[in-house]
Motif scaffolding. Structure first.
Motif, PDB file in Angstrom:
ATOM      1  N   UNK A 216       0.865  -1.189   0.000  1.00 46.56           N
ATOM      2  CA  UNK A 216       0.000   0.000   0.000  1.00 46.56           C
ATOM      3  C   UNK A 216       0.899   1.236   0.000  1.00 46.56           C
ATOM      4  N   UNK A 217       0.626   2.157  -0.906  1.00 50.27           N
ATOM      5  CA  UNK A 217       1.419   3.395  -0.970  1.00 50.27           C
ATOM      6  C   UNK A 217       0.465   4.585  -1.015  1.00 50.27           C
ATOM      7  N   UNK A 218       0.702   5.550  -0.144  1.00 45.25           N
ATOM      8  CA  UNK A 218      -0.115   6.767  -0.162  1.00 45.25           C
ATOM      9  C   UNK A 218       0.403   7.726  -1.222  1.00 45.25           C
ATOM     10  N   UNK A 219      -0.485   8.571  -1.715  1.00 46.91           N
ATOM     11  CA  UNK A 219      -0.140   9.358  -2.897  1.00 46.91           C
ATOM     12  C   UNK A 219       0.156  10.823  -2.611  1.00 46.91           C
ATOM     13  N   UNK A 220       0.180  11.213  -1.340  1.00 47.43           N
ATOM     14  CA  UNK A 220       0.567  12.576  -1.015  1.00 47.43           C
ATOM     15  C   UNK A 220       1.998  12.829  -1.494  1.00 47.43           C
ATOM     16  N   UNK A 221       2.353  14.000  -1.908  1.00 46.86           N
ATOM     17  CA  UNK A 221       1.524  15.210  -1.990  1.00 46.86           C
ATOM     18  C   UNK A 221       0.798  15.351  -3.338  1.00 46.86           C
ATOM     19  N   UNK A 222       0.918  14.360  -4.191  1.00 50.29           N
ATOM     20  CA  UNK A 222       0.358  14.489  -5.552  1.00 50.29           C
ATOM     21  C   UNK A 222      -1.154  14.396  -5.536  1.00 50.29           C
ATOM     22  N   UNK A 223      -1.642  13.571  -4.607  1.00 48.24           N
ATOM     23  CA  UNK A 223      -3.072  13.381  -4.445  1.00 48.24           C
ATOM     24  C   UNK A 223      -3.276  13.216  -2.953  1.00 48.24           C
ATOM     25  N   UNK A 224      -4.126  14.059  -2.392  1.00 46.64           N
ATOM     26  CA  UNK A 224      -4.188  14.087  -0.926  1.00 46.64           C
ATOM     27  C   UNK A 224      -5.163  13.066  -0.369  1.00 46.64           C
ATOM     28  N   UNK A 225      -5.939  12.409  -1.212  1.00 45.47           N
ATOM     29  CA  UNK A 225      -6.993  11.560  -0.657  1.00 45.47           C
ATOM     30  C   UNK A 225      -6.792  10.061  -0.862  1.00 45.47           C
ATOM     31  N   UNK A 226      -5.891   9.686  -1.748  1.00 45.59           N
ATOM     32  CA  UNK A 226      -5.888   8.287  -2.176  1.00 45.59           C
ATOM     33  C   UNK A 226      -4.612   7.524  -1.859  1.00 45.59           C
ATOM     34  N   UNK A 227      -4.753   6.193  -1.914  1.00 40.67           N
ATOM     35  CA  UNK A 227      -3.604   5.298  -1.836  1.00 40.67           C
ATOM     36  C   UNK A 227      -3.729   4.265  -2.950  1.00 40.67           C
ATOM     37  N   UNK A 228      -2.620   3.649  -3.300  1.00 41.55           N
ATOM     38  CA  UNK A 228      -2.611   2.545  -4.261  1.00 41.55           C
ATOM     39  C   UNK A 228      -2.360   1.254  -3.501  1.00 41.55           C
ATOM     40  N   UNK A 229      -3.202   0.270  -3.760  1.00 38.00           N
ATOM     41  CA  UNK A 229      -3.055  -1.024  -3.092  1.00 38.00           C
ATOM     42  C   UNK A 229      -2.803  -2.104  -4.147  1.00 38.00           C
ATOM     43  N   UNK A 230      -1.794  -2.940  -3.890  1.00 30.58           N
ATOM     44  CA  UNK A 230      -1.503  -4.057  -4.785  1.00 30.58           C
ATOM     45  C   UNK A 230      -1.808  -5.354  -4.035  1.00 30.58           C
ATOM     46  N   UNK A 231      -2.567  -6.232  -4.659  1.00 30.07           N
ATOM     47  CA  UNK A 231      -2.932  -7.480  -3.988  1.00 30.07           C
ATOM     48  C   UNK A 231      -2.930  -8.636  -4.991  1.00 30.07           C
ATOM     49  N   UNK A 232      -2.966  -9.834  -4.420  1.00 33.22           N
ATOM     50  CA  UNK A 232      -2.925 -11.027  -5.264  1.00 33.22           C
ATOM     51  C   UNK A 232      -3.813 -12.093  -4.633  1.00 33.22           C
ATOM     52  N   UNK A 233      -4.496 -12.841  -5.461  1.00 34.17           N
ATOM     53  CA  UNK A 233      -5.377 -13.897  -4.939  1.00 34.17           C
ATOM     54  C   UNK A 233      -4.533 -15.007  -4.333  1.00 34.17           C
ATOM     55  N   UNK A 234      -4.921 -15.440  -3.136  1.00 33.12           N
ATOM     56  CA  UNK A 234      -4.138 -16.499  -2.467  1.00 33.12           C
ATOM     57  C   UNK A 234      -4.384 -17.849  -3.099  1.00 33.12           C
TER      58      UNK A 234
END
Ligand code: SAM
Length: 234
Positions: A216-234
């Motif tokens: 999970x990576x937060x996007x500040x200061x480029x975007x103050x509200x969002x994060x990017x989440x990377x996931x994979x099916x187990x």
């Protein structure tokens, strides 16, 4: 504009380049699959016989995540992706540069007005690895007949219940072992504040649907509200 003094491959990410400017600052870029064509007013950079497009983290949440140190970008040459919430194609265009001629980005957008702008840009550029689909991501069966299995499902629809929509689409289209990428409403402007309820709920939904959260990576200061989440099916 400030002169470019070096372009070199990003240490970690396939198809991403680091551009160093005369003033010592660095930008990221992708190699333009359709040289001479801009998509959203971005700077074109000629270097070593190739043309690159500056990838603006204020305009693309994936760029913001990469600039903020996202480690796992599951996008390579030839990757096939389902992209939900294409808008006028800013981020899809950079992914299109990365995956190249053998890659494919099925790009779903549900606003007819926005979709028309997206189509006009694609036609103007002649980007053949982007397949525009006018459709609603909440109803994957509506476009199921257009799409073959994909390696990655990406969602940025700016709607509630994105994790559910993502998992529903992945059930239809994601190949075993594939990745999902979720742009999620995460934090208040204060990065030290606890994650919002929405964020927790969305992460829980992914877990309940059998996904392991990898990053999970937060996007500040480029975007103050969002994060990017990377996931994979187990
Ligand atoms: N991902 C784009 C980029 O980085 O270039 C920006 C996406 S924008 C934040 C969200 C887009 O999702 C809007 O264009 C909106 O019309 C679209 N959208 C919202 N709900 C949707 C749905 N249910 N199905 C498909 N698209 C949707």
């Amino acid at each position: 504009s400030i002169e470019v003094v070096d372009v070199r491959p990003h240490e970690r990410h396939y198809g991403v380049y680091m551009v160093r400017l005369e003033d010592g600052t660095e930008r990221i870029a992708t190699k333009n699959l359709t040289p001479g064509k801009r998509v959203y007013g971005e700077r074109l950079i000629k270097w070593g016989g190739d043309e690159y497009r500056e990838w603006n983290p204020y305009r693309s949440k994936l760029a913001a995540a990469i600039v903020n140190g996202l480690k796992l970008v599951p996008i390579r040459e030839g990757t096939h992706m389902l992209y939900l919430g294409a808008a006028s194609g800013t981020t899809p265009s950079h992914i299109s540069d990365i995956v190249g001629e053998k890659g494919l980005i099925y790009s779903v957008e549900f606003s007819p007005r926005v979709f028309r702008e997206f189509m006009e840009k694609l036609v103007d550029q002649g980007r053949r690895n982007v397949v525009p689909i006018l459709g609603d991501a909440r109803f994957p069966y509506q476009y199921a007949h257009y799409i073959k299995g994909v390696d990655v499902v990406y969602i940025d629809v700016a709607q509630p219940a994105q994790a559910k929509i993502l998992a529903d689409n992945a059930d239809y289209f994601l190949k075993p072992g594939g990745y999902v990428m979720l742009v999620i409403k995460a934090m208040s402007i204060d990065v030290t504040a606890p994650a919002t309820e929405t964020f927790k709920q969305e992460i829980n939904t992914l877990k309940e649907r059998g996904y392991e959260i990898l990053e999970t990576v937060h996007l500040e200061p480029y975007d103050t509200a969002h994060a990017m989440v990377i996931a994979r099916k187990k």
